[in-house]
Scaffold this motif. Structure first.
Motif, mmCIF file in Angstrom:
data_model
loop_
_atom_site.group_PDB
_atom_site.id
_atom_site.type_symbol
_atom_site.label_atom_id
_atom_site.label_comp_id
_atom_site.label_asym_id
_atom_site.label_seq_id
_atom_site.Cartn_x
_atom_site.Cartn_y
_atom_site.Cartn_z
ATOM 1 N N GLY A 139 0.807 -1.214 0.000
ATOM 2 C CA GLY A 139 0.000 0.000 0.000
ATOM 3 C C GLY A 139 0.842 1.266 0.000
ATOM 4 O O GLY A 139 0.577 2.209 -0.757
ATOM 5 N N PHE A 140 1.878 1.295 0.834
ATOM 6 C CA PHE A 140 2.731 2.486 0.886
ATOM 7 C C PHE A 140 3.518 2.666 -0.410
ATOM 8 O O PHE A 140 3.776 3.800 -0.833
ATOM 9 N N LEU A 141 3.906 1.569 -1.039
ATOM 10 C CA LEU A 141 4.573 1.687 -2.340
ATOM 11 C C LEU A 141 3.619 2.249 -3.393
ATOM 12 O O LEU A 141 4.021 3.062 -4.242
ATOM 13 N N TRP B 291 -6.824 0.635 2.374
ATOM 14 C CA TRP B 291 -6.878 -0.146 3.607
ATOM 15 C C TRP B 291 -8.309 -0.189 4.120
ATOM 16 O O TRP B 291 -9.101 0.726 3.872
ATOM 17 N N SER B 292 -8.649 -1.231 4.883
ATOM 18 C CA SER B 292 -10.035 -1.420 5.313
ATOM 19 C C SER B 292 -10.445 -0.443 6.410
ATOM 20 O O SER B 292 -11.579 0.039 6.409
ATOM 21 N N LEU B 293 -9.551 -0.139 7.363
ATOM 22 C CA LEU B 293 -9.950 0.729 8.464
ATOM 23 C C LEU B 293 -10.319 2.135 7.994
ATOM 24 O O LEU B 293 -11.325 2.692 8.464
ATOM 25 N N PRO B 294 -9.568 2.760 7.088
ATOM 26 C CA PRO B 294 -10.027 4.053 6.568
ATOM 27 C C PRO B 294 -11.380 3.972 5.864
ATOM 28 O O PRO B 294 -12.182 4.907 5.959
ATOM 29 N N VAL B 295 -11.637 2.857 5.150
ATOM 30 C CA VAL B 295 -12.944 2.701 4.511
ATOM 31 C C VAL B 295 -14.036 2.709 5.581
ATOM 32 O O VAL B 295 -15.046 3.414 5.457
ATOM 33 N N LYS B 296 -13.822 1.938 6.646
ATOM 34 C CA LYS B 296 -14.841 1.797 7.676
ATOM 35 C C LYS B 296 -14.996 3.057 8.523
ATOM 36 O O LYS B 296 -16.030 3.248 9.164
ATOM 37 N N THR B 297 -13.970 3.905 8.513
ATOM 38 C CA THR B 297 -14.027 5.142 9.298
ATOM 39 C C THR B 297 -14.516 6.322 8.468
ATOM 40 O O THR B 297 -15.337 7.121 8.924
ATOM 41 N N ILE B 298 -14.023 6.436 7.239
ATOM 42 C CA ILE B 298 -14.314 7.602 6.395
ATOM 43 C C ILE B 298 -15.503 7.369 5.465
ATOM 44 O O ILE B 298 -16.284 8.277 5.199
ATOM 45 N N ASP B 299 -15.653 6.128 4.999
ATOM 46 C CA ASP B 299 -16.679 5.839 3.987
ATOM 47 C C ASP B 299 -17.515 4.623 4.383
ATOM 48 O O ASP B 299 -17.687 3.692 3.584
ATOM 49 N N PRO B 300 -18.076 4.600 5.617
ATOM 50 C CA PRO B 300 -18.782 3.389 6.074
ATOM 51 C C PRO B 300 -20.047 3.085 5.280
ATOM 52 O O PRO B 300 -20.459 1.925 5.188
ATOM 53 N N GLN B 301 -20.674 4.117 4.714
ATOM 54 C CA GLN B 301 -21.850 3.877 3.877
ATOM 55 C C GLN B 301 -21.451 3.554 2.443
ATOM 56 O O GLN B 301 -22.323 3.319 1.592
ATOM 57 N N LEU B 302 -20.155 3.594 2.180
ATOM 58 C CA LEU B 302 -19.583 3.296 0.861
ATOM 59 C C LEU B 302 -20.100 4.240 -0.219
ATOM 60 O O LEU B 302 -20.170 3.877 -1.397
#
Length: 516
Positions: free
Chosen positions: A49-51, A422-433
């Motif tokens: 991911g960082f690359l 990454w999954s945690l940012p999705v679940k924190t920032i975009d939980p409704q997708l």
């Protein structure tokens, strides 16, 4: 007469238990050479991911760092950007080898300043064993490892600054220590170990009257000046690359608070299980035993030495930092390698048997783990799936991986139109997708979407996403526990994995890299 008897006895003990003068060089060599067989191992999610983020961070884009978002400071992304420009994963792993060498040498240097040459040698052996342990990351390169040389450099320079009788030398050492402390924080935002050591050392030195108030002012001013200088340079670099400083701050700290709340909503059971595994890793690697040995010395001897107390405070901070991380990933423990290697080296030089026995355990555990890792496959299922998609893709194709597992995206060699890797940012920032659904139905809809067995995951409202997939995508394969979707209206060869999901990686010379 007693003194005459004690001195030869100590000399005899050192001849039997001591280490030769070339120990630091040998430990450094072993730690670096031990990582070389793993240069071709498939990337972990964070490495990949960082690359990806660093490789395309060349200017302003649709997200925080170019077109991707990540909750990390800019110096870390800069290092990965540099690795990507040098070829990607192999270059990153070689940078990791340099970091490991600096950790071993830095641990020896700090221990030597605190306890002499013998302490330096034992600290080097300890650091080499811990950095080589597969339980603590082994061959992967993470923020904790990349920050450790700056932490050790900062600690060494604080010691020099406190002890120096020359005011100008003390100011310069303090300024560089401040620069190292900020550099560490700009690699990973919780790694304030060098700053903690410096603050405690300066305050206690004044309290114990080891330095005057004037010298304290000189040291504080130097540290602040060095920290500000590096901070301003990094801020300028970040802005010139199109990234908002306010956005970086929000990603580094407010987001982490939000993310912890999201994780807490899952329930204590998940976190407790991960914590138990982390404790098991600490015990298996020997890191936990070193901590117990250090704690025993604190209780039994109760040292009041200024710099030793600063090291104690730094170790306590590192433990708290690891525990507050929330996810309890194994590589969090890398933060403890520097202070515990230094402390154990000093204890081994001063008192011998217990500390040296613990060091022996660390070395044996690392050696056994290294040998076992060497016999295991070099690949992983995520990279196998990514390469399978790459083999079926055409120029201009894109990919989204749900949820997380950036090594699928990296190994595919395809860019992602969705900013979250990454999954945690999705679940924190975009939980409704909402953002993802907009991408899936918009003009930049990905060619491929890779999910787990199903699209569902905790913390996410996936109903609309599932409906979009049903309407606009079709499953074209199930590989290594993952479902691969292809956008309707496109014709591609169904992806397939050659060999096993955990088979060897492709040779580095032919590995498909994402070009910036």
């Amino acid at each position: 007469m007693t003194a005459l008897l004690v001195r030869p006895h100590r000399a005899l003990v050192e001849r039997v238990w001591g280490l030769p003068s070339w120990t630091v060089a040998a430990a450094t060599t072993v730690a670096v050479v031990g990582r070389l067989p793993f240069l071709g191992h498939a990337p972990g999610p964070d490495e990949a991911g960082f690359l990806l983020v660093g490789g395309q961070w060349n200017g302003a884009g649709s997200s925080l760092y170019g077109n991707y978002w990540v909750d990390r400071p800019p110096l870390l992304i800069t290092i990965f950007r540099f690795a990507s420009s040098l070829g990607g994963l192999a270059a990153l792993r070689l940078i990791g080898c340099v970091a490991v060498a600096l950790v071993v040498i830095g641990s020896a240097r700090v221990a030597g300043l605190l306890g002499g040459d013998h302490a330096a040698r034992w600290a080097a052996v300890t650091a080499a064993g811990l950095t080589l342990s597969p339980l603590l990351g082994g061959y992967e390169v993470n923020g904790e490892l990349l920050a450790a040389p700056f932490t050790l450099g900062g600690i060494a320079l604080v010691i020099i600054a406190v002890r120096s009788i020359d005011q100008r030398r003390a100011f310069v050492a303090s300024a560089v220590a401040g620069a190292c402390a900020v550099s560490s924080l700009m690699i990973k935002q919780n790694l304030a170990d060098a700053a903690v050591f410096g603050v405690v050392a300066f305050v206690l030195a004044l309290w114990h009257r080891n330095i005057t108030r004037q010298r304290f002012g000189t040291l504080a001013l130097g540290a602040i000046a060095g920290a500000l200088a590096v901070g301003l340079v990094l801020a300028g670099w970040t802005v010139l690359h199109g990234t908002s400083l306010a956005g970086v701050f929000d990603a580094m700290y407010p987001f982490r608070i939000q993310a912890d709340q999201v994780q807490a909503a899952v329930g204590a059971g998940h976190s407790t299980a991960r914590l138990y595994r982390l404790i098991g890793v600490a015990a298996g690697s020997g890191l936990g035993l070193l901590m117990l040995g250090f704690a025993r010395d604190l209780v039994v001897r109760r040292r009041q030495d200024t710099l030793w107390c600063a090291l104690v405070a730094t170790t306590v901070f590192a433990v708290v930092s690891v525990l507050l991380g929330g996810n309890y990933w194994h590589h969090y423990l890398v933060e403890l390698i520097a202070p515990l290697s230094v402390a154990t080296g000093v204890l081994a030089a001063r008192h011998g048997l217990v500390a040296r026995s613990l060091i022996a355990y660390v070395v044996v555990a690392a050696s056994v783990g290294w040998a076992v890792s060497l016999s295991m496959p070099q690949g992983n299922d995520a990279s196998s799936v990514g390469r399978a998609v790459a083999a079926s893709s055409q120029p201009g194709d894109t990919i989204v991986t749900a949820w997380g597992r950036a090594n699928v995206t990296y190994s595919s060699g395809l860019p992602s139109p969705y900013a979250q890797l990454w999954s945690l940012p999705v679940k924190t920032i975009d939980p409704q997708l909402t953002a993802l659904n907009s991408v899936l139905t918009g003009p930049s809809a990905p060619t491929w979407l890779v999910s787990g067995p199903t699209i569902r995951s905790w913390g996410l409202d996936t109903a609309q996403t599932a409906a979009i997939l049903s309407q606009d995508y079709r499953p074209v394969g199930r590989l290594c526990g993952r479902t691969i979707y292809l956008h309707d209206g496109l014709d591609r060869t169904p992806p397939s994995v050659s060999g096993t999901c955990h088979g060897s990686t492709t040779p580095l010379s032919t590995m498909k890299e994402l070009t910036p």
